[in-house]
Design a protein around this motif. Structure first.
Motif, PDB file in Angstrom:
ATOM      1  N   ASP A   1      49.721  12.103   5.902  1.00 36.89           N
ATOM      2  CA  ASP A   1      49.380  11.402   4.796  1.00 36.89           C
ATOM      3  C   ASP A   1      50.308  10.077   4.443  1.00 36.89           C
ATOM      4  N   ILE A   2      51.508  10.188   4.789  1.00 32.93           N
ATOM      5  CA  ILE A   2      52.575   9.235   4.598  1.00 32.93           C
ATOM      6  C   ILE A   2      52.024   8.048   5.029  1.00 32.93           C
ATOM      7  N   VAL A   3      51.909   7.995   6.407  1.00 33.31           N
ATOM      8  CA  VAL A   3      51.613   6.740   7.111  1.00 33.31           C
ATOM      9  C   VAL A   3      50.181   6.639   6.670  1.00 33.31           C
TER      10      VAL A   3
ATOM     11  N   GLY B   1      68.255  17.619   9.662  1.00 33.58           N
ATOM     12  CA  GLY B   1      68.728  16.926   8.362  1.00 33.58           C
ATOM     13  C   GLY B   1      67.669  17.349   7.253  1.00 33.58           C
ATOM     14  N   PHE B   2      68.208  16.657   5.848  1.00 41.56           N
ATOM     15  CA  PHE B   2      67.424  17.032   4.863  1.00 41.56           C
ATOM     16  C   PHE B   2      67.436  15.743   4.007  1.00 41.56           C
ATOM     17  N   ALA B   3      66.473  15.755   3.084  1.00 38.05           N
ATOM     18  CA  ALA B   3      66.609  14.614   2.043  1.00 38.05           C
ATOM     19  C   ALA B   3      65.899  15.328   0.746  1.00 38.05           C
TER      20      ALA B   3
ATOM     21  N   GLN C   1      58.321   4.567  -6.657  1.00 36.68           N
ATOM     22  CA  GLN C   1      59.626   4.194  -5.783  1.00 36.68           C
ATOM     23  C   GLN C   1      60.225   5.549  -6.595  1.00 36.68           C
ATOM     24  N   PHE C   2      61.023   6.314  -5.707  1.00 38.19           N
ATOM     25  CA  PHE C   2      61.714   7.255  -6.045  1.00 38.19           C
ATOM     26  C   PHE C   2      63.286   7.221  -5.309  1.00 38.19           C
ATOM     27  N   THR C   3      64.412   8.127  -5.555  1.00 38.08           N
ATOM     28  CA  THR C   3      65.507   8.005  -4.824  1.00 38.08           C
ATOM     29  C   THR C   3      65.484   9.441  -4.055  1.00 38.08           C
ATOM     30  N   GLN C   4      65.976   9.132  -2.713  1.00 41.72           N
ATOM     31  CA  GLN C   4      66.503  10.382  -2.058  1.00 41.72           C
ATOM     32  C   GLN C   4      67.958  10.180  -1.654  1.00 41.72           C
ATOM     33  N   ILE C   5      68.598  11.407  -1.696  1.00 44.47           N
ATOM     34  CA  ILE C   5      69.881  11.612  -1.113  1.00 44.47           C
ATOM     35  C   ILE C   5      69.646  12.616  -0.092  1.00 44.47           C
TER      36      ILE C   5
ATOM     37  N   ALA D   1      54.359  13.888 -13.392  1.00 43.88           N
ATOM     38  CA  ALA D   1      55.874  14.271 -13.582  1.00 43.88           C
ATOM     39  C   ALA D   1      56.452  14.605 -12.319  1.00 43.88           C
ATOM     40  N   GLY D   2      57.509  13.944 -11.830  1.00 40.80           N
ATOM     41  CA  GLY D   2      58.234  14.226 -10.691  1.00 40.80           C
ATOM     42  C   GLY D   2      57.657  13.593  -9.507  1.00 40.80           C
ATOM     43  N   ARG D   3      56.751  12.786  -9.558  1.00 39.52           N
ATOM     44  CA  ARG D   3      56.269  11.816  -8.380  1.00 39.52           C
ATOM     45  C   ARG D   3      55.791  10.703  -8.772  1.00 39.52           C
TER      46      ARG D   3
ATOM     47  N   GLY E   1      55.258  17.431   5.848  1.00 40.78           N
ATOM     48  CA  GLY E   1      54.404  16.425   5.643  1.00 40.78           C
ATOM     49  C   GLY E   1      54.755  15.388   6.674  1.00 40.78           C
ATOM     50  N   LEU E   2      55.441  15.664   7.638  1.00 40.39           N
ATOM     51  CA  LEU E   2      55.993  14.731   8.752  1.00 40.39           C
ATOM     52  C   LEU E   2      56.010  15.072  10.099  1.00 40.39           C
ATOM     53  N   ASP E   3      55.554  14.406  11.039  1.00 43.83           N
ATOM     54  CA  ASP E   3      55.160  15.015  12.322  1.00 43.83           C
ATOM     55  C   ASP E   3      56.310  15.233  13.120  1.00 43.83           C
ATOM     56  N   TYR E   4      57.503  14.894  12.980  1.00 46.09           N
ATOM     57  CA  TYR E   4      58.522  14.922  13.791  1.00 46.09           C
ATOM     58  C   TYR E   4      59.372  16.015  14.072  1.00 46.09           C
ATOM     59  N   TYR E   5      58.797  17.169  13.156  1.00 46.99           N
ATOM     60  CA  TYR E   5      59.808  18.443  13.374  1.00 46.99           C
ATOM     61  C   TYR E   5      59.394  19.263  14.575  1.00 46.99           C
TER      62      TYR E   5
ATOM     63  N   ARG F   1      64.425  20.160  11.657  1.00 47.38           N
ATOM     64  CA  ARG F   1      64.949  19.932  13.067  1.00 47.38           C
ATOM     65  C   ARG F   1      63.954  18.689  13.682  1.00 47.38           C
ATOM     66  N   TYR F   2      64.489  17.695  14.268  1.00 44.55           N
ATOM     67  CA  TYR F   2      63.708  16.826  14.977  1.00 44.55           C
ATOM     68  C   TYR F   2      64.182  16.444  16.249  1.00 44.55           C
ATOM     69  N   ASP F   3      64.039  17.531  17.419  1.00 40.37           N
ATOM     70  CA  ASP F   3      64.874  17.102  18.563  1.00 40.37           C
ATOM     71  C   ASP F   3      64.097  16.334  19.577  1.00 40.37           C
TER      72      ASP F   3
ATOM     73  N   TRP G   1      75.279  10.418   5.885  1.00 46.87           N
ATOM     74  CA  TRP G   1      74.507  10.690   4.723  1.00 46.87           C
ATOM     75  C   TRP G   1      74.186   9.458   3.956  1.00 46.87           C
ATOM     76  N   TYR G   2      73.110   9.557   3.053  1.00 50.90           N
ATOM     77  CA  TYR G   2      72.624   8.325   2.419  1.00 50.90           C
ATOM     78  C   TYR G   2      71.993   8.695   1.099  1.00 50.90           C
ATOM     79  N   ILE G   3      71.894   7.475   0.272  1.00 51.31           N
ATOM     80  CA  ILE G   3      71.415   7.748  -1.064  1.00 51.31           C
ATOM     81  C   ILE G   3      70.573   6.330  -1.136  1.00 51.31           C
TER      82      ILE G   3
ATOM     83  N   TYR H   1      52.844   5.323  -1.589  1.00 53.95           N
ATOM     84  CA  TYR H   1      51.748   4.943  -2.788  1.00 53.95           C
ATOM     85  C   TYR H   1      51.011   6.330  -2.893  1.00 53.95           C
ATOM     86  N   GLU H   2      51.636   7.006  -4.003  1.00 59.04           N
ATOM     87  CA  GLU H   2      51.009   8.301  -4.372  1.00 59.04           C
ATOM     88  C   GLU H   2      50.273   8.479  -5.766  1.00 59.04           C
ATOM     89  N   ALA H   3      49.608   9.219  -6.096  1.00 58.93           N
ATOM     90  CA  ALA H   3      49.182   9.226  -7.485  1.00 58.93           C
ATOM     91  C   ALA H   3      50.467   9.753  -8.631  1.00 58.93           C
TER      92      ALA H   3
HETATM   93  P1  HAM Z   1      60.170  14.814   2.306  1.00 58.48           P
HETATM   94  O1  HAM Z   1      59.811  16.235   2.201  1.00 58.48           O
HETATM   95  O2  HAM Z   1      58.898  14.041   2.281  1.00 58.48           O
HETATM   96  O3  HAM Z   1      61.179  14.745   3.615  1.00 58.48           O
HETATM   97  O4  HAM Z   1      61.002  14.112   0.985  1.00 58.48           O
HETATM   98  C1  HAM Z   1      62.308  14.681   0.542  1.00 58.48           C
HETATM   99  C2  HAM Z   1      61.854  14.801  -0.991  1.00 58.48           C
HETATM  100  O5  HAM Z   1      61.834  13.578  -1.588  1.00 58.48           O
HETATM  101  C3  HAM Z   1      61.137  15.611  -1.717  1.00 58.48           C
HETATM  102  O6  HAM Z   1      61.469  16.979  -1.549  1.00 58.48           O
HETATM  103  C4  HAM Z   1      61.079  15.372  -2.840  1.00 58.48           C
HETATM  104  O7  HAM Z   1      62.165  15.972  -3.778  1.00 58.48           O
HETATM  105  C5  HAM Z   1      61.533  13.694  -2.783  1.00 58.48           C
HETATM  106  N1  HAM Z   1      60.211  13.025  -2.923  1.00 58.48           N
HETATM  107  C6  HAM Z   1      59.255  13.095  -1.806  1.00 58.48           C
HETATM  108  N2  HAM Z   1      57.787  12.031  -2.354  1.00 58.48           N
HETATM  109  C7  HAM Z   1      58.745  11.610  -3.810  1.00 58.48           C
HETATM  110  C8  HAM Z   1      57.912  11.097  -4.690  1.00 58.48           C
HETATM  111  N3  HAM Z   1      56.634  10.323  -4.641  1.00 58.48           N
HETATM  112  N4  HAM Z   1      58.370  10.933  -5.818  1.00 58.48           N
HETATM  113  C9  HAM Z   1      59.437  11.711  -6.262  1.00 58.48           C
HETATM  114  N5  HAM Z   1      60.249  12.222  -5.416  1.00 58.48           N
HETATM  115  C10 HAM Z   1      59.635  12.236  -3.946  1.00 58.48           C
HETATM  116  C11 HAM Z   1      61.449  13.617   3.839  1.00 58.48           C
HETATM  117  O8  HAM Z   1      61.542  12.603   3.281  1.00 58.48           O
HETATM  118  C12 HAM Z   1      62.646  13.804   5.146  1.00 58.48           C
HETATM  119  N6  HAM Z   1      62.798  12.381   5.762  1.00 58.48           N
HETATM  120  C13 HAM Z   1      63.485  14.625   5.091  1.00 58.48           C
HETATM  121  C14 HAM Z   1      64.369  15.116   6.063  1.00 58.48           C
HETATM  122  C15 HAM Z   1      65.424  14.241   6.516  1.00 58.48           C
HETATM  123  N7  HAM Z   1      63.743  15.739   7.283  1.00 58.48           N
HETATM  124  C16 HAM Z   1      64.838  15.698   8.124  1.00 58.48           C
HETATM  125  N8  HAM Z   1      65.917  14.943   7.828  1.00 58.48           N
END
Ligand code: HAM
Length: 415
Positions: free
Chosen positions: A61-63, A304-306, A125-129, A120-122, A260-264, A287-289, A107-109, A115-117
């Motif tokens: 969906d993302i791409v 990793g995680f976000a 533009q959002f921030t990931q750590i 609340a909570g979606r 929701g991502l294919d690399y796992y 994991r994304y080996d 690590w990163y933030i 471009y999602e609907a």
């Molecule tokens: P993700 O599950 O797509 O994973 O996003 C991680 C987190 O970002 C979600 O659990 C959610 O809290 C937040 N998030 C995602 N989309 C939105 C949105 N539209 N609005 C607000 N918050 C949102 C990843 O992005 C992977 N890169 C995680 C990862 C890191 N896997 C391995 N390493």
């Protein structure tokens, strides 16, 4: 009057009152990551579109639906980053990080865009750590990564947290399973949602994520990848459990978990907050080996995680605390305003937080304002050159030598 321009749909302004919670989260994360040996990395906010198409997967969906993609003035297709892992793998390859001691832990933030609907909570533009550890396939790293996100949520006091754990095995093992799942979905095609039915070939695993009741019912009896896990994949998953058990981390094995991502490959996980409603996923990863190799680098396993900063803050609820000030300098009459301004500068140079009146208030109004901004003391400068210090919590007032104010006021121990 001209028409008002508003912030774009799905975006928000972070106002000073919202900053306290965000910086607390950033600081808690920074401390946990640095303690565990993760160094901070920052990558560009836009990248070559091909990075995400190849890294995250065309069929996701993302791409396919959610990217902010545009042509720059040089005719290149660029995309506002929808996630961080692909960019960090690109940076790992670009900077030859495979030559460093492995695993490389980062690590990163920062801001991400999808471009999602909006709801609340979606947001768009959002921030990931997040954190990525590249260069080791040991289950020890999976457990470390899951542990750090669990610790961050616990440290911040996020309520009702649950952890779901699954494994996708290796891509080879998944190929056989995908065929089995496709056959099952085709056999039940008439009960599936149109969207899922259309994507049986491209992305059958996503059927586990569908919200419509028909598909959900079909998926209850679908074969799961966890049941088919064998050999080294099964051993790897078992070791991740053992490590989490030994660390006292509670989790639930979820055979229907797909991301929701294919690399796992192998381990995948999600942390949810049961109090958050529809967008309950606080963070996720796995994991994304194969990803680094797919992006042109050497074979390098990674995990990793976000986590979503705004979702974590939503789960914490409540009014953010008003930041306190050490001192407010009040002028008893207008003739003292320049003196007040000089004293404020002196206090700030001494490391104290201090303000004075910039709005022409009366003395009474100034003291009211001192109270409003949370000043611990007010220094009142009188017309005859003397000064008084007022304890804002008790209202007690006593003379103070204006030359000694900076030395006499201690900074707030909990700024
Ligand atoms: P993700 O599950 O797509 O994973 O996003 C991680 C987190 O970002 C979600 O659990 C959610 O809290 C937040 N998030 C995602 N989309 C939105 C949105 N539209 N609005 C607000 N918050 C949102 C990843 O992005 C992977 N890169 C995680 C990862 C890191 N896997 C391995 N390493």
């Amino acid at each position: 009057m001209s028409e008002k321009i508003q912030a774009p749909r799905g975006t928000f302004d972070v106002l000073p009152a919202d900053e306290a919670g965000r910086s607390r989260l950033l600081q808690a994360g920074a401390v946990l990551f640095e303690r565990a040996g993760y160094g901070r990395i920052e990558t560009p906010i836009f990248e070559d579109t091909a990075l995400f198409a190849r890294g995250v997967g065309e069929a996701t969906d993302i791409v396919s639906k959610e990217m902010f993609t545009f042509e720059d003035r040089g005719g290149r297709s660029v995309t506002l980053r929808p996630e961080g892992t692909a960019s960090i793998c690109r940076a790992y390859v670009e900077h030859g990080m495979h030559k460093l001691a492995q695993p490389v832990k980062l690590w990163y933030i920062g801001p991400y865009f999808r471009y999602e609907a909006p709801q609340a909570g979606r947001y768009r533009q959002f921030t990931q750590i997040g954190a990525e550890a590249m260069g080791s396939d040991s289950p020890l790293v999976d457990a470390e990564i899951i542990g750090i996100l669990g610790d961050l949520l616990a440290e911040l006091g996020v309520p009702a947290v649950s952890l779901r754990l699954g494994s996708l095995g290796s891509p080879e093992a998944r190929t056989d399973y995908r065929e089995e799942l496709k056959a099952y979905l085709r056999a039940n095609e008439s009960d599936l949602s149109k969207e899922v039915a259309l994507r049986i070939e491209a992305n059958p695993l996503r059927a586990f994520d569908a919200a419509d009741p028909g598909t959900r019912e079909v998926m209850q009896n679908a074969p799961t990848l966890l049941e088919r896990l064998d050999g080294e994949d099964a051993e790897h998953f078992a070791e991740v459990h053992q490590l989490l058990d030994a660390a006292g981390v509670e989790y639930e094995i979820d055979p229907t978990l797909v991301r929701g991502l294919d690399y796992y490959t192998r381990t995948i996980f999600e942390f949810h907050c049961e109090e958050l409603g529809a967008q309950s996923q606080l963070g996720g990863g796995g994991r994304y080996d194969r990803l680094v190799a797919e992006l042109g680098g050497p074979e390098t396993p990674g995990v990793g995680f976000a986590a979503g900063v705004e979702r974590i803050l939503l789960s914490l609820g409540g009014e953010p605390p008003v930041p306190a000030r050490d001192a407010f300098v009040a002028a008893a009459d207008d003739g003292q305003r320049h003196r007040a301004s000089a004293l404020v500068a002196e206090l700030r140079n001494a490391g104290l937080s201090a303000e004075t009146d910039l709005a022409g208030r009366s003395l009474k109004g100034q003291l009211k304002h001192a109270d409003r901004i949370g000043a611990r003391v007010a220094i009142i400068l009188d017309a005859d050159g003397s000064a008084q210090v007022r304890d804002m919590s008790t209202g007690e007032q006593q003379p103070i030598d204006p030359a000694e104010v900076a030395g006499k006021i201690a900074p707030d121990p909990e700024p």
